[in-house]
Design a protein around this motif. Structure first.
Motif, mmCIF file in Angstrom:
data_model
loop_
_atom_site.group_PDB
_atom_site.id
_atom_site.type_symbol
_atom_site.label_atom_id
_atom_site.label_comp_id
_atom_site.label_asym_id
_atom_site.label_seq_id
_atom_site.Cartn_x
_atom_site.Cartn_y
_atom_site.Cartn_z
ATOM 1 N N ASP A 1 33.605 29.638 28.346
ATOM 2 C CA ASP A 1 32.650 29.511 27.526
ATOM 3 C C ASP A 1 32.782 27.918 27.171
ATOM 4 O O ASP A 1 33.956 27.382 26.714
ATOM 5 C CB ASP A 1 33.203 30.167 26.098
ATOM 6 N N VAL A 2 31.784 27.265 27.314
ATOM 7 C CA VAL A 2 31.613 25.916 27.229
ATOM 8 C C VAL A 2 30.654 25.628 26.052
ATOM 9 O O VAL A 2 30.412 24.200 25.994
ATOM 10 C CB VAL A 2 31.286 25.174 28.627
ATOM 11 N N THR A 3 30.304 26.559 25.186
ATOM 12 C CA THR A 3 29.354 26.140 24.177
ATOM 13 C C THR A 3 30.093 25.119 23.245
ATOM 14 O O THR A 3 29.258 24.034 22.936
ATOM 15 C CB THR A 3 29.306 27.369 23.344
ATOM 16 N N ALA A 4 31.260 25.044 22.723
ATOM 17 C CA ALA A 4 31.827 24.297 21.998
ATOM 18 C C ALA A 4 32.022 22.858 22.586
ATOM 19 O O ALA A 4 31.576 21.677 21.980
ATOM 20 C CB ALA A 4 33.276 24.681 21.690
ATOM 21 N N LEU A 5 32.173 22.759 24.021
ATOM 22 C CA LEU A 5 32.198 21.381 24.622
ATOM 23 C C LEU A 5 30.800 20.905 24.802
ATOM 24 O O LEU A 5 30.748 19.744 24.694
ATOM 25 C CB LEU A 5 32.686 21.540 26.067
ATOM 26 N N ILE A 6 29.863 21.538 24.901
ATOM 27 C CA ILE A 6 28.403 21.329 24.938
ATOM 28 C C ILE A 6 28.247 20.688 23.623
ATOM 29 O O ILE A 6 27.435 19.412 23.440
ATOM 30 C CB ILE A 6 27.435 22.181 25.361
ATOM 31 N N ASN A 7 28.759 21.221 22.586
ATOM 32 C CA ASN A 7 28.146 20.794 21.146
ATOM 33 C C ASN A 7 28.861 19.561 20.788
ATOM 34 O O ASN A 7 28.580 18.541 20.311
ATOM 35 C CB ASN A 7 28.681 21.698 20.100
ATOM 36 N N ILE A 8 30.217 19.164 21.173
ATOM 37 C CA ILE A 8 31.091 18.150 21.134
ATOM 38 C C ILE A 8 30.248 16.906 21.856
ATOM 39 O O ILE A 8 30.220 15.916 21.584
ATOM 40 C CB ILE A 8 32.463 18.329 21.517
ATOM 41 N N ASP A 9 29.713 17.325 23.276
ATOM 42 C CA ASP A 9 29.340 16.321 24.169
ATOM 43 C C ASP A 9 27.825 15.622 23.405
ATOM 44 O O ASP A 9 27.347 14.512 23.459
ATOM 45 C CB ASP A 9 28.643 16.940 25.288
ATOM 46 N N ALA A 10 27.041 16.769 22.704
ATOM 47 C CA ALA A 10 26.053 16.339 21.984
ATOM 48 C C ALA A 10 26.273 15.469 20.772
ATOM 49 O O ALA A 10 25.553 14.400 20.400
ATOM 50 C CB ALA A 10 25.292 17.715 21.440
ATOM 51 N N ALA A 11 27.205 15.895 20.063
ATOM 52 C CA ALA A 11 28.020 14.937 19.053
ATOM 53 C C ALA A 11 28.127 13.527 19.307
ATOM 54 O O ALA A 11 27.676 12.475 18.644
ATOM 55 C CB ALA A 11 28.900 15.429 18.274
ATOM 56 N N LEU A 12 28.810 13.511 20.446
ATOM 57 C CA LEU A 12 29.372 12.288 20.960
ATOM 58 C C LEU A 12 28.082 11.489 21.616
ATOM 59 O O LEU A 12 28.154 10.070 21.286
ATOM 60 C CB LEU A 12 30.445 12.307 22.200
ATOM 61 N N GLN A 13 27.186 11.930 22.329
ATOM 62 C CA GLN A 13 26.087 11.349 22.714
ATOM 63 C C GLN A 13 25.128 10.561 21.134
ATOM 64 O O GLN A 13 24.935 9.504 21.492
ATOM 65 C CB GLN A 13 24.956 12.337 23.337
ATOM 66 N N SER A 14 25.119 11.779 20.250
ATOM 67 C CA SER A 14 24.523 10.889 18.959
ATOM 68 C C SER A 14 25.104 9.663 18.571
ATOM 69 O O SER A 14 24.722 8.787 18.057
ATOM 70 C CB SER A 14 24.492 12.092 18.027
ATOM 71 N N ILE A 15 26.619 9.592 18.895
ATOM 72 C CA ILE A 15 27.355 8.611 18.168
ATOM 73 C C ILE A 15 27.439 7.376 19.050
ATOM 74 O O ILE A 15 27.317 6.086 18.740
ATOM 75 C CB ILE A 15 28.830 9.008 17.976
ATOM 76 N N THR A 16 27.482 7.481 20.406
ATOM 77 C CA THR A 16 27.429 6.417 21.356
ATOM 78 C C THR A 16 26.168 5.704 21.794
ATOM 79 O O THR A 16 26.100 4.690 22.214
ATOM 80 C CB THR A 16 28.373 6.999 22.508
ATOM 81 N N THR A 17 25.160 6.730 21.458
ATOM 82 C CA THR A 17 23.654 6.008 21.887
ATOM 83 C C THR A 17 23.433 5.049 20.921
ATOM 84 O O THR A 17 23.503 5.048 19.787
ATOM 85 C CB THR A 17 22.767 7.237 21.786
ATOM 86 N N VAL A 18 22.852 3.918 21.797
ATOM 87 C CA VAL A 18 22.482 2.744 21.040
ATOM 88 C C VAL A 18 21.054 2.429 21.330
ATOM 89 O O VAL A 18 20.588 2.657 22.200
ATOM 90 C CB VAL A 18 23.451 1.452 21.287
ATOM 91 N N GLU A 19 20.585 1.534 20.184
ATOM 92 C CA GLU A 19 18.985 1.279 20.436
ATOM 93 C C GLU A 19 19.149 -0.005 21.465
ATOM 94 O O GLU A 19 19.824 -0.767 21.555
ATOM 95 C CB GLU A 19 18.439 0.742 18.951
ATOM 96 N N LYS A 20 18.001 0.170 22.369
ATOM 97 C CA LYS A 20 17.849 -0.653 23.525
ATOM 98 C C LYS A 20 17.279 -1.971 23.029
ATOM 99 O O LYS A 20 16.238 -1.760 22.051
ATOM 100 C CB LYS A 20 16.690 -0.153 24.476
ATOM 101 N N ASP A 21 17.663 -2.796 23.097
ATOM 102 C CA ASP A 21 17.288 -4.345 22.902
ATOM 103 C C ASP A 21 17.710 -5.244 23.781
ATOM 104 O O ASP A 21 18.708 -5.251 24.538
ATOM 105 C CB ASP A 21 18.219 -4.609 21.502
ATOM 106 N N GLU A 22 16.519 -5.850 24.389
ATOM 107 C CA GLU A 22 16.638 -6.665 25.477
ATOM 108 C C GLU A 22 17.602 -7.993 25.524
ATOM 109 O O GLU A 22 17.862 -8.427 26.360
ATOM 110 C CB GLU A 22 15.008 -7.183 26.069
#
Length: 215
Positions: A114-135
């Motif tokens: 069961d990887v449901t919790a891990l997928i949810n954690i990954d989604a949360a981490l993506q939300s935190i670590t994703t940055v706006e692209k700026d050249e």
């Protein structure tokens, strides 16, 4: 007796897998020798993952395997595929097909994690670590001091051009120095000496290039 020994070995293996990965990992053994689709599971650990127990029936993989055997097709293990439970949880699963002593396929070792919790954690981490692209921004490195910062900026200017200073023509050096000016490199004390030495030009030429880049 030999078949009982084979099942005993599988049970031992199942215990090892379940113990290693914990309660979120279901391990079950299907007996497909009798082709009794309503009662294929002869052993299961952590059955709460899928809500199944000993005596329950075949999964889709079991049905596909029996169909392939009927057609005389080659059986291939299914490893690391994704399935979903009735209540929407996501499982990473593997189905390993095993023969008995007579050379016929009899067992399917199923692993459902069961990887449901891990997928949810990954989604949360993506939300935190994703940055706006700026050249104007780049990952870069955090310098220890302004000299390191200047070195980083000089190296980045070379990457912008794509060739070492010795191979740059005048226009390319002006472009590199333009980048350094916009990055604030010349606000650093004595940066002119270092930059002119790096690009193999005089300080007079450097300031001339800075003026040209402004125009």
């Amino acid at each position: 007796m030999e078949q009982e020994n084979s099942l005993e070995m599988l049970v031992t293996t199942a215990h090892g897998i379940a113990r290693h990965f914990g309660r979120d990992c279901e391990v079950c053994i299907h007996d497909i020798s009798k082709k009794d689709l309503e009662h294929t599971i002869v052993f299961i650990l952590n059955g709460h993952v899928t809500g199944r127990s000993v005596g329950d029936g075949a999964s889709k993989v079991v049905l596909e395997t029996l169909e392939a055997l009927e057609k005389g097709e080659c059986i291939v293990d299914h490893l690391g595929y994704r399935i979903q439970t009735q209540d929407g949880r996501i499982l990473k699963s593997s189905s390993i097909f095993l023969k008995d002593d007579s050379g016929k396929y009899r067992w399917i070792l199923g692993i459902n994690y069961d990887v449901t919790a891990l997928i949810n954690i990954d989604a949360a981490l993506q939300s935190i670590t994703t940055v706006e692209k700026d050249e104007k921004q780049n990952e870069g490195r955090i310098p220890h001091n302004v000299n390191d910062l200047l070195d980083n900026l000089i190296n980045e200017s070379v990457k912008k051009i794509g060739k070492p200073p010795a191979l740059m023509n005048k226009e390319e050096k002006i472009k590199a120095i333009h980048f350094l000016r916009d990055a604030g490199a010349f606000l650093i004390t004595r940066s002119g000496d270092k930059v002119s030495s790096f690009f193999g030009i005089s300080k007079f030429t450097l300031y001339s290039y800075i003026d040209q880049s402004k125009r």
